[in-house]
Design a protein around this motif. Structure first.
Motif, PDB file in Angstrom:
ATOM      1  N   GLY A 102     104.058  21.765  58.556  1.00 37.51           N
ATOM      2  CA  GLY A 102     104.063  23.130  58.038  1.00 37.51           C
ATOM      3  C   GLY A 102     102.682  23.749  57.940  1.00 37.51           C
ATOM      4  N   GLY A 103     101.668  22.980  58.325  1.00 37.57           N
ATOM      5  CA  GLY A 103     100.301  23.495  58.297  1.00 37.57           C
ATOM      6  C   GLY A 103      99.711  23.600  56.906  1.00 37.57           C
ATOM      7  N   THR A 104     100.283  22.868  55.946  1.00 36.84           N
ATOM      8  CA  THR A 104      99.750  22.899  54.579  1.00 36.84           C
ATOM      9  C   THR A 104      98.460  22.089  54.509  1.00 36.84           C
ATOM     10  OG1 THR A 104     102.016  22.985  53.731  1.00 36.84           O
ATOM     11  CG2 THR A 104     100.293  22.403  52.157  1.00 36.84           C
ATOM     12  N   ASP A 105      97.451  22.631  53.880  1.00 41.81           N
ATOM     13  CA  ASP A 105      96.167  21.932  53.700  1.00 41.81           C
ATOM     14  C   ASP A 105      96.374  20.826  52.671  1.00 41.81           C
ATOM     15  OD1 ASP A 105      93.635  21.044  53.157  1.00 41.81           O
ATOM     16  OD2 ASP A 105      92.845  22.989  52.512  1.00 41.81           O
ATOM     17  N   LEU A 106      96.268  19.578  53.102  1.00 33.75           N
ATOM     18  CA  LEU A 106      96.542  18.456  52.205  1.00 33.75           C
ATOM     19  C   LEU A 106      95.548  18.372  51.047  1.00 33.75           C
ATOM     20  CD1 LEU A 106      97.627  15.584  54.639  1.00 33.75           C
ATOM     21  CD2 LEU A 106      99.000  17.388  53.582  1.00 33.75           C
ATOM     22  N   ALA A 107      94.405  19.018  51.203  1.00 27.46           N
ATOM     23  CA  ALA A 107      93.406  19.016  50.128  1.00 27.46           C
ATOM     24  C   ALA A 107      93.764  20.029  49.034  1.00 27.46           C
ATOM     25  CB  ALA A 107      92.026  19.331  50.699  1.00 27.46           C
ATOM     26  N   ASP A 108      94.677  20.918  49.336  1.00 24.80           N
ATOM     27  CA  ASP A 108      95.113  21.930  48.364  1.00 24.80           C
ATOM     28  C   ASP A 108      96.312  21.371  47.604  1.00 24.80           C
ATOM     29  OD1 ASP A 108      96.175  24.089  46.970  1.00 24.80           O
ATOM     30  OD2 ASP A 108      95.794  25.540  48.584  1.00 24.80           O
ATOM     31  N   GLN A 109      96.023  20.746  46.473  1.00 26.38           N
ATOM     32  CA  GLN A 109      97.074  20.011  45.764  1.00 26.38           C
ATOM     33  C   GLN A 109      98.230  20.900  45.315  1.00 26.38           C
ATOM     34  OE1 GLN A 109      95.652  17.231  42.814  1.00 26.38           O
ATOM     35  NE2 GLN A 109      95.114  15.885  44.508  1.00 26.38           N
ATOM     36  N   ALA A 110      97.931  22.092  44.861  1.00 23.80           N
ATOM     37  CA  ALA A 110      98.989  22.999  44.406  1.00 23.80           C
ATOM     38  C   ALA A 110      99.888  23.419  45.570  1.00 23.80           C
ATOM     39  CB  ALA A 110      98.370  24.238  43.746  1.00 23.80           C
ATOM     40  N   ALA A 111      99.279  23.680  46.725  1.00 24.84           N
ATOM     41  CA  ALA A 111     100.054  24.087  47.903  1.00 24.84           C
ATOM     42  C   ALA A 111     100.936  22.947  48.393  1.00 24.84           C
ATOM     43  CB  ALA A 111      99.108  24.539  49.025  1.00 24.84           C
ATOM     44  N   VAL A 112     100.402  21.724  48.355  1.00 25.62           N
ATOM     45  CA  VAL A 112     101.170  20.543  48.766  1.00 25.62           C
ATOM     46  C   VAL A 112     102.371  20.350  47.829  1.00 25.62           C
ATOM     47  CG1 VAL A 112     101.116  18.008  48.936  1.00 25.62           C
ATOM     48  CG2 VAL A 112      99.253  19.374  49.913  1.00 25.62           C
ATOM     49  N   ALA A 113     102.127  20.452  46.538  1.00 28.40           N
ATOM     50  CA  ALA A 113     103.207  20.278  45.558  1.00 28.40           C
ATOM     51  C   ALA A 113     104.283  21.341  45.753  1.00 28.40           C
ATOM     52  CB  ALA A 113     102.644  20.346  44.143  1.00 28.40           C
ATOM     53  N   TYR A 114     103.854  22.559  46.015  1.00 30.93           N
ATOM     54  CA  TYR A 114     104.800  23.649  46.238  1.00 30.93           C
ATOM     55  C   TYR A 114     105.661  23.367  47.475  1.00 30.93           C
ATOM     56  CZ  TYR A 114     106.617  28.335  47.178  1.00 30.93           C
ATOM     57  OH  TYR A 114     107.451  29.400  47.424  1.00 30.93           O
TER      58      TYR A 114
END
Length: 234
Positions: A50-62
């Motif tokens: 999905g192209g989610t930045d794995l370093a962005d913890q909030a985005a990963v959780a979402y």
């Protein structure tokens, strides 16, 4: 074995044989089987695809909270589907293996996947589940301590570093010579090191039986776990 629902929780470090042993135990006892590690791998694949930045913890959780994951719990043929797509092979790819710790150490992701894991375990308490209400073998990080601390049988399956590296090397590379073992070393030991920051799986918690499979073959290890189960469910 008694007729009440049986929940068996198996924990341990990478390469200890958790998955293969747990599947065999589940098959022998007519129980469902849940590979919780595959859920973390699926979450990683979902984020990467999905192209989610794995370093962005909030985005990963979402992203993980919205993940359409279905886990098949037949020990003879466990399945992993993401949005209806069979990803059993894709989640074992090197790209996922090298990234999974970033997702698995995200505390919000762990909370979400633990919730889902408990739901799968709970479903096997009901007659409509795969096991017909007989129960489940769930394996992976946190299972014996956080996800299913009230399980009937809780087992820490461990083995020496040398044995674990040899087994994972055979599984991944089809060989256990020096170069194959070395190629596996980083993946196995780094994953354990990373995961140990958020999960305890190297030492058995109170009430958890330890089975050391360093000098046991596969069948002996399965028998050793079955012996623990027999003791607590008699």
């Amino acid at each position: 074995m008694s007729t009440h629902v049986v929940v068996i929780a198996v924990d341990g470090p990478s390469g200890s044989g958790k998955s293969s042993v747990s599947k065999a135990v589940a098959a022998r006892l007519g129980l469902a089987y849940l590979d919780t590690g595959a859920m973390y791998r699926a979450a990683t694949l979902w984020c990467v695809d999905g192209g989610t930045d794995l370093a962005d913890q909030a985005a990963v959780a979402y992203a993980v909270r919205g993940m359409p994951l279905e886990m098949g719990v037949d020990p003879a043929a466990p399945t992993v589907h993401l949005g209806g797509r069979d990803v059993a092979a894709a989640i074992r790819a090197t790209e996922v293996s090298t990234a999974v710790s970033q997702v698995a150490t995200n505390l919000e992701v762990r909370a979400e996947l633990r919730r889902r894991q408990r739901a799968v375990i709970e479903a096997e308490n009901a007659p409509g589940g795969f096991s017909g209400g007989q129960g489940i073998v769930a394996e992976g990080r946190d299972i014996t301590t956080v996800v299913a601390p009230d399980a009937d049988a809780r087992v820490l399956l461990t083995a020496s570093e040398e044995a674990r590296l040899r087994r994972r090397s055979l599984e991944v590379h089809g060989a256990a010579d020096a170069s194959a073992v070395e190629a596996t070393r980083d993946q196995v030991l780094r994953r354990d090191r990373d995961d140990s920051t958020v999960s305890q799986f190297q030492v058995a918690a109170d009430g958890v039986a330890t089975v050391d499979s360093s000098d046991l073959d596969f069948d002996q290890t399965v028998d050793a776990v079955l012996a623990v189960v027999a003791q607590v469910t008699a």
